[in-house]
Design a protein around this motif. Structure first.
Motif, mmCIF file in Angstrom:
data_model
loop_
_atom_site.group_PDB
_atom_site.id
_atom_site.type_symbol
_atom_site.label_atom_id
_atom_site.label_comp_id
_atom_site.label_asym_id
_atom_site.label_seq_id
_atom_site.Cartn_x
_atom_site.Cartn_y
_atom_site.Cartn_z
ATOM 1 N N ALA A 1 111.664 -39.760 40.549
ATOM 2 C CA ALA A 1 110.682 -40.291 39.600
ATOM 3 C C ALA A 1 110.137 -41.626 40.107
ATOM 4 O O ALA A 1 108.928 -41.871 40.045
ATOM 5 C CB ALA A 1 111.305 -40.446 38.223
ATOM 6 N N ALA A 2 111.022 -42.482 40.619
ATOM 7 C CA ALA A 2 110.583 -43.773 41.155
ATOM 8 C C ALA A 2 109.660 -43.575 42.356
ATOM 9 O O ALA A 2 108.605 -44.204 42.454
ATOM 10 C CB ALA A 2 111.789 -44.626 41.546
ATOM 11 N N LEU B 1 113.043 -49.039 37.562
ATOM 12 C CA LEU B 1 112.034 -48.087 37.105
ATOM 13 C C LEU B 1 111.643 -48.489 35.689
ATOM 14 O O LEU B 1 112.511 -48.786 34.862
ATOM 15 C CB LEU B 1 112.615 -46.671 37.115
ATOM 16 C CG LEU B 1 111.660 -45.530 36.772
ATOM 17 C CD1 LEU B 1 110.555 -45.406 37.819
ATOM 18 C CD2 LEU B 1 112.446 -44.209 36.674
ATOM 19 N N VAL C 1 110.298 -47.327 32.219
ATOM 20 C CA VAL C 1 110.314 -46.056 31.501
ATOM 21 C C VAL C 1 109.814 -46.283 30.077
ATOM 22 O O VAL C 1 110.227 -47.236 29.405
ATOM 23 C CB VAL C 1 111.747 -45.470 31.476
ATOM 24 C CG1 VAL C 1 111.812 -44.185 30.680
ATOM 25 C CG2 VAL C 1 112.242 -45.250 32.898
ATOM 26 N N ILE D 1 117.703 -47.974 39.686
ATOM 27 C CA ILE D 1 117.355 -46.810 40.496
ATOM 28 C C ILE D 1 118.660 -46.114 40.877
ATOM 29 O O ILE D 1 119.557 -46.725 41.462
ATOM 30 C CB ILE D 1 116.561 -47.207 41.754
ATOM 31 C CG1 ILE D 1 115.331 -48.042 41.380
ATOM 32 C CG2 ILE D 1 116.169 -45.960 42.552
ATOM 33 C CD1 ILE D 1 114.339 -47.389 40.444
ATOM 34 N N THR D 2 118.750 -44.845 40.509
ATOM 35 C CA THR D 2 119.940 -44.037 40.778
ATOM 36 C C THR D 2 119.509 -42.715 41.390
ATOM 37 O O THR D 2 118.311 -42.409 41.470
ATOM 38 C CB THR D 2 120.713 -43.747 39.474
ATOM 39 O OG1 THR D 2 119.891 -42.920 38.639
ATOM 40 C CG2 THR D 2 121.089 -45.031 38.740
ATOM 41 N N GLU E 1 115.268 -49.160 34.066
ATOM 42 C CA GLU E 1 116.430 -48.411 34.530
ATOM 43 C C GLU E 1 116.725 -48.793 35.968
ATOM 44 O O GLU E 1 115.802 -48.921 36.781
ATOM 45 C CB GLU E 1 116.172 -46.897 34.488
ATOM 46 C CG GLU E 1 116.034 -46.319 33.116
ATOM 47 C CD GLU E 1 115.828 -44.798 33.139
ATOM 48 O OE1 GLU E 1 115.771 -44.195 34.243
ATOM 49 O OE2 GLU E 1 115.696 -44.224 32.044
ATOM 50 N N ARG F 1 109.697 -41.465 29.888
ATOM 51 C CA ARG F 1 108.677 -41.133 30.883
ATOM 52 C C ARG F 1 108.505 -42.281 31.869
ATOM 53 O O ARG F 1 108.225 -43.402 31.472
ATOM 54 C CB ARG F 1 107.364 -40.884 30.125
ATOM 55 C CG ARG F 1 106.239 -40.323 30.904
ATOM 56 C CD ARG F 1 105.107 -39.913 29.952
ATOM 57 N NE ARG F 1 104.731 -40.971 29.036
ATOM 58 C CZ ARG F 1 103.837 -41.919 29.298
ATOM 59 N NH1 ARG F 1 103.213 -41.949 30.451
ATOM 60 N NH2 ARG F 1 103.564 -42.852 28.408
ATOM 61 N N PRO F 2 108.682 -42.035 33.194
ATOM 62 C CA PRO F 2 108.485 -43.108 34.177
ATOM 63 C C PRO F 2 107.009 -43.495 34.259
ATOM 64 O O PRO F 2 106.147 -42.630 34.399
ATOM 65 C CB PRO F 2 108.968 -42.501 35.490
ATOM 66 C CG PRO F 2 108.967 -41.032 35.283
ATOM 67 C CD PRO F 2 109.053 -40.770 33.811
ATOM 68 N N ALA G 1 119.718 -39.992 39.963
ATOM 69 C CA ALA G 1 119.089 -39.218 38.885
ATOM 70 C C ALA G 1 117.601 -39.532 38.705
ATOM 71 O O ALA G 1 116.840 -38.669 38.272
ATOM 72 C CB ALA G 1 119.830 -39.461 37.572
ATOM 73 N N ASN G 2 117.166 -40.765 39.033
ATOM 74 C CA ASN G 2 115.753 -41.112 38.818
ATOM 75 C C ASN G 2 115.013 -41.494 40.099
ATOM 76 O O ASN G 2 113.873 -41.948 40.045
ATOM 77 C CB ASN G 2 115.621 -42.214 37.765
ATOM 78 C CG ASN G 2 116.236 -43.527 38.198
ATOM 79 O OD1 ASN G 2 116.535 -43.751 39.367
ATOM 80 N ND2 ASN G 2 116.438 -44.412 37.229
#
Length: 167
Positions: free
Chosen positions: A29-30, A64, A66, A22-23, A20, A70-71, A25-26
């Motif tokens: 998580a990153a 990321l 995933v 990197i935004t 994914e 799940r990261p 939204a994540n």
């Protein structure tokens, strides 16, 4: 071994794995991806990679990793950089690979390298470069096992490896 324990040790499933961008939204998580404490000297944290991606737009390719939502890791590739500073031979490769401490040994690193190789091929490249810290606790065995070979070069205190991707 219980069903839960067996599931935790099975190899990563290719169908559930994806990269994914990197935004917003994540991002958290990153930033939450942490390698084992004994590996921290060998790879920069995700936050440093994202800062470098910000100052090297168009060269850095952060993603990321995933698995089924799940990261599990982070990678950053470099694409078409002027390695020697003279414009003679642009290179592409894997700049950073951070697999979360509890997720190592499940095929995520291999998936990351294969994904970067696919992106480099898509852009017309035929070689994938990587650097690693030498030593018994470093990732040299991992990279050699994937087919990388030392190029004979050094980048600072790191070994430069290359993987031929074919024509």
């Amino acid at each position: 071994m219980t069903t839960t324990a067996a599931a935790a040790h099975r190899p990563a499933r290719a169908a559930a794995l994806r990269l994914e961008e990197i935004t917003d939204a994540n991002l958290d998580a990153a930033l939450g991806i942490r390698v084992r404490p004994d590996q921290e000297r060998a790879v920069a944290p995700v936050v440093k990679s994202l800062a470098e991606a910000y100052v090297h737009p168009g060269v850095a390719w952060p993603r990321l990793i995933v698995d089924d939502g799940r990261p599990v890791g982070f990678l950053m590739a470099f694409l078409d950089i002027d390695w020697h500073g003279d414009g003679s031979a642009p290179r592409s490769g894997l700049w950073r690979l951070n697999i979360a401490a509890g997720e190592q040994g499940r095929g995520y690193g291999r998936f990351a390298v294969e994904s970067v190789a696919a992106e480099i091929r898509r852009r017309g490249g035929t070689r994938l470069y990587v650097t690693w810290h030498p030593g018994p606790d470093g990732p040299e065995g991992f990279y050699l096992g994937l087919g990388f070979r030392p190029s004979g070069e050094r980048s600072g205190d790191q070994t430069v490896g290359v993987l031929d991707l074919g024509a």
